[in-house]
Write a protein that holds these residues in place. Structure first.
Motif, short mmCIF file in Angstrom:
data_model
loop_
_atom_site.label_atom_id
_atom_site.label_comp_id
_atom_site.label_asym_id
_atom_site.label_seq_id
_atom_site.Cartn_x
_atom_site.Cartn_y
_atom_site.Cartn_z
N LYS A 62 -35.84 1.11 -43.15
CA LYS A 62 -36.68 2.21 -43.64
C LYS A 62 -37.16 1.99 -45.06
O LYS A 62 -38.05 2.68 -45.53
CB LYS A 62 -35.90 3.53 -43.58
CG LYS A 62 -35.85 4.13 -42.18
CD LYS A 62 -35.21 5.51 -42.19
CE LYS A 62 -35.97 6.55 -42.97
NZ LYS A 62 -37.00 7.29 -42.22
N SER A 150 -35.56 9.86 -39.31
CA SER A 150 -36.84 9.68 -38.65
C SER A 150 -37.24 8.20 -38.67
O SER A 150 -36.94 7.48 -39.62
CB SER A 150 -37.90 10.54 -39.33
OG SER A 150 -37.91 10.30 -40.72
N ASN A 152 -39.51 6.10 -39.40
CA ASN A 152 -40.68 5.72 -40.18
C ASN A 152 -40.22 5.04 -41.46
O ASN A 152 -39.10 5.29 -41.92
CB ASN A 152 -41.50 6.96 -40.54
CG ASN A 152 -40.65 8.01 -41.22
OD1 ASN A 152 -39.84 8.68 -40.56
ND2 ASN A 152 -40.77 8.15 -42.52
N SER A 158 -43.45 11.38 -40.58
CA SER A 158 -42.52 11.26 -39.46
C SER A 158 -43.27 10.95 -38.17
O SER A 158 -44.34 11.51 -37.93
CB SER A 158 -41.72 12.55 -39.29
OG SER A 158 -40.83 12.70 -40.37
N GLU A 187 -39.07 18.18 -38.15
CA GLU A 187 -37.65 17.87 -38.18
C GLU A 187 -36.77 19.07 -37.83
O GLU A 187 -37.24 20.22 -37.84
CB GLU A 187 -37.27 17.35 -39.58
CG GLU A 187 -37.62 15.89 -39.80
CD GLU A 187 -39.05 15.66 -40.27
OE1 GLU A 187 -39.81 16.66 -40.31
OE2 GLU A 187 -39.39 14.51 -40.57
MG MG Z 1 -37.53 11.44 -42.58
#
Ligand code: MG
Ligand code: AMP
Length: 329
Positions: A62, A150, A152, A158, A187
């Motif tokens: 990430k 998430s 991404n 996201s 989220e």
């Molecule tokens: Mg996130």
């Protein structure tokens, strides 16, 4: 012993969920690799929450500049209760809203199988039982807790479709389970119980009103916290830390990095003797805790920390060390 490369290029396959691909996803997770999967909120980037190296790879993939604690996903309420202590109100929320888009931050049961890197060394753990059938089937198949932020790159939007995950994380995730678009697209709501009173740590897919109707008013995340869901407290060693140390002074324990280690420390633990930042991230919290315990036991007076390069996960490691070395407020 052959080592799995700490950061390796993955082929990144995208496949619809089936008995075959769910089994494969579970095997990949068990190998310490990363699998993206749909939940009812957004796509998650999953790693075995018990495997510190897998969790370090997750932060690496990430490109996160900080070790934020991650949400740990489990298949059932029973599994969640093995990992954390539920009080009456937390139990009521779990009864009413699990499986679903609600994350509960609860005191972690010790000893915990969860890697400290996944909870950023905190004494609490964020838990969720997702409602998505694909996520649920994967968690059952895997049979253990999956840490999943998430899917991404840090700072990007996201992902709500498998395609978004492929665009952002190509080469970093082994398999993307394509379950179509996510239902909620935002989220999970996070409620914390760390200081006894329930607090809304992050607004999300489950409305505050639904939670307040169940357990009464929620406190705010509190005290000028800019990023919602940010820490309720920090893990910090009690022992004094000296950063950027190239030598060892009398009475110091040493947190080393790389193969050129100065001598004379009361005790030395090496984050990675071959200078690998993903390995270093995986061992950071465990080593800090062990050195802190050595100081508490009188085996050393303080901790010296060797310089860590700023590239890759080095930024997050240095951020954490700087906060651990800062004077307590
Ligand atoms: Mg996130
Ligand atoms: P993400 O998984 O990236 O969507 O974000 C997870 C959120 O949960 C972050 O904002 C974290 O700060 C929050 N979180 C996870 N674990 C904890 C915890 N133990 N205490 C407080 N916040 C947490």
């Amino acid at each position: 012993m052959p080592r799995l490369e700490t950061v390796h290029e993955e082929e990144t396959r995208l496949a619809p969920p089936s008995a075959g691909t769910l089994g494969e996803a579970a095997r990949l997770l068990a190998e310490g690799r990363l699998v993206a999967f749909p939940t009812e909120t957004v796509y998650g980037l999953g790693a075995d929450a018990r495997n510190a190296l897998a969790v370090a790879r997750l932060y690496e993939a990430k490109g996160r500049p900080r070790f934020n604690p991650l949400i740990v996903h489990v298949a059932s309420r029973g599994e969640a209760e093995e990992l954390a202590a539920f009080d009456a109100r937390a139990s009521r929320l779990a009864d009413m809203f699990w499986p679903g888009p609600l994350t509960l931050v609860l005191p972690r049961r010790e000893p915990s199988p969860i890697a400290e890197l996944a909870t950023a060394g905190l004494a609490t753990v964020a838990l969720r039982v997702p409602a998505s059938t694909v996520a649920g089937a994967l968690l059952v198949e895997f049979g253990g807790p999956v840490a999943a932020p998430s899917a991404n790159p840090s700072g990007a939007l996201s992902p709500t479709r498998a395609e978004h995950v492929r665009e952002g994380l190509f080469g970093k995730v082994a398999l993307i389970l394509d379950g179509g678009p996510c239902e909620a697209g935002i989220e999970s709501t996070i409620v914390g119980f760390a200081r006894g009173e329930p607090r809304l740590l992050r607004p999300g897919a489950l409305p505050r009103a639904a939670i307040e109707a169940a357990i009464g008013p929620l406190g705010a995340a509190g005290g000028g916290i800019s990023a919602p869901g940010q820490l309720e407290s920090h893990y910090a060693p009690r022992a004094p830390l000296r950063l950027g140390a190239r030598d060892v002074r009398p009475g110091e324990a040493l947190l080393a990095f790389g193969h050129e280690v100065p001598e004379g420390a009361a005790l030395t633990l090496n984050l990675s003797d071959h200078g690998d930042l993903v390995d270093a991230a995986a061992s950071l919290f465990g080593h800090l805790r062990a050195l802190d315990a050595a100081v508490a036991a009188g085996r050393a007076r303080s901790i010296a920390v060797m310089p860590i390069p700023e590239d890759g996960l080095g930024e997050a490691i240095n951020d954490r060390l700087a906060r651990a070395a800062a004077p307590r407020s």
